[in-house]
Design an enzyme around this catalytic site. Structure first.
Site, PDB file in Angstrom:
ATOM      1  N   CYS A 131       0.844  -1.190   0.000  1.00 19.58           N
ATOM      2  CA  CYS A 131       0.000   0.000   0.000  1.00 19.58           C
ATOM      3  C   CYS A 131       0.877   1.237   0.000  1.00 19.58           C
ATOM      4  CB  CYS A 131      -0.903  -0.005   1.237  1.00 19.58           C
ATOM      5  SG  CYS A 131      -2.001   1.422   1.362  1.00 19.58           S
ATOM      6  N   HIS A 173      -9.086  -3.467  -2.437  1.00 22.81           N
ATOM      7  CA  HIS A 173      -8.109  -2.681  -1.675  1.00 22.81           C
ATOM      8  C   HIS A 173      -8.511  -1.209  -1.648  1.00 22.81           C
ATOM      9  CE1 HIS A 173      -3.730  -1.929  -0.490  1.00 22.81           C
ATOM     10  NE2 HIS A 173      -4.203  -0.715  -0.703  1.00 22.81           N
ATOM     11  N   GLU A 174      -8.823  -0.640  -2.811  1.00 19.25           N
ATOM     12  CA  GLU A 174      -9.135   0.782  -2.867  1.00 19.25           C
ATOM     13  C   GLU A 174     -10.488   1.099  -2.253  1.00 19.25           C
ATOM     14  OE1 GLU A 174      -6.801   2.764  -3.448  1.00 19.25           O
ATOM     15  OE2 GLU A 174      -5.451   1.207  -4.202  1.00 19.25           O
ATOM     16  N   HIS A 177     -10.244   1.357   1.441  1.00 21.79           N
ATOM     17  CA  HIS A 177      -9.741   2.653   1.904  1.00 21.79           C
ATOM     18  C   HIS A 177     -10.891   3.617   2.191  1.00 21.79           C
ATOM     19  CE1 HIS A 177      -5.402   2.701   1.921  1.00 21.79           C
ATOM     20  NE2 HIS A 177      -5.309   2.215   0.691  1.00 21.79           N
TER      21      HIS A 177
END
Length: 222
Positions: A131, A173-174, A177
């Site tokens: 990351c 993953h994004e 966030h």
């Protein structure tokens, strides 16, 4: 607009003004923006302002370099992310990881769920990932192999599609966030490795079987 929306717009404009033609600073683990829930995008920015923000995020991602960047990673708690993956030079590794090139795209207010109605829709696969907000380290994360992605693109066109392989990993993953979740929250912590010679050896394996044996963690993704 609400006071919150006005503050978000002013924050975004300050980021654009400070960056000029360059990239924005990427905030790191410990920054509150990475642990809050991002505000849904609902027209807080005008068309040209949004285009400017997306261009800033795109060049910041490329300069890092990375394959995805969420707005909270530049300190802006807005539910927007940009993705782009050129793929890998090793055909063997790319095949194992199902890592095909991912053209540049924008996700607005995205969400995902396992694509349970698809073949292998409930399957999880475990690979090393890193990351931009947690530099110099990487760890194994078991993620859904296929996900149903919903949300919108930068022009407001609705998204409802199934994404598979490494692209699905990037989406997860994004999108995580935007909910205040870092990849380390989902990682097998015994796999945690610095991005040095040994760590890069583990990360270069098509599947992290050697790392699992050497570091003592189970690779069964469930």
């Amino acid at each position: 607009m609400t006071e919150r929306d006005v503050a978000l717009r002013e924050h975004a404009l300050r980021l654009l003004d400070a960056a000029g033609a360059g990239p924005a600073p990427i905030v790191r683990a410990g920054h509150p923006a990475l642990r809050g829930v991002a505000v849904p995008f609902d027209g807080q920015l005008e068309g040209e302002e949004l285009d400017g923000l997306l261009a800033l995020m795109h060049r910041t991602m490329r300069a890092a370099p990375g394959v995805g960047l969420a707005a909270p990673q530049i300190g802006l708690p807005l539910a927007i992310a940009v993705l782009e993956d050129p793929g890998m030079t090793s055909e063997q590794v790319a095949a194992v990881r199902e890592r095909a090139p991912l053209p540049y795209r924008v996700l607005v207010n995205p969400s995902y769920e396992p694509a349970g109605d698809e073949p292998d829709g409930d399957e999880r696969v475990a690979f090393y990932e890193g990351c931009l907000s947690v530099p110099a380290y990487q760890a194994v994360v078991a993620r859904w192999r296929s996900v149903r992605l919903t949300g919108a693109d930068e022009r407001g066109t609705a998204l409802d599609e199934v994404v598979t392989g490494w692209s699905a990993r990037i989406v997860q993953h994004e999108t995580d966030h935007l909910g205040g979740t870092l990849y380390l929250d989902r990682a097998e912590l015994r796999s945690l490795a610095a991005a040095d010679e040994i760590g890069m050896r583990w990360a270069s394996e098509p599947r992290p079987t050697g790392a699992a044996e050497a570091l003592g963690f189970a690779l069964d993704a469930g």
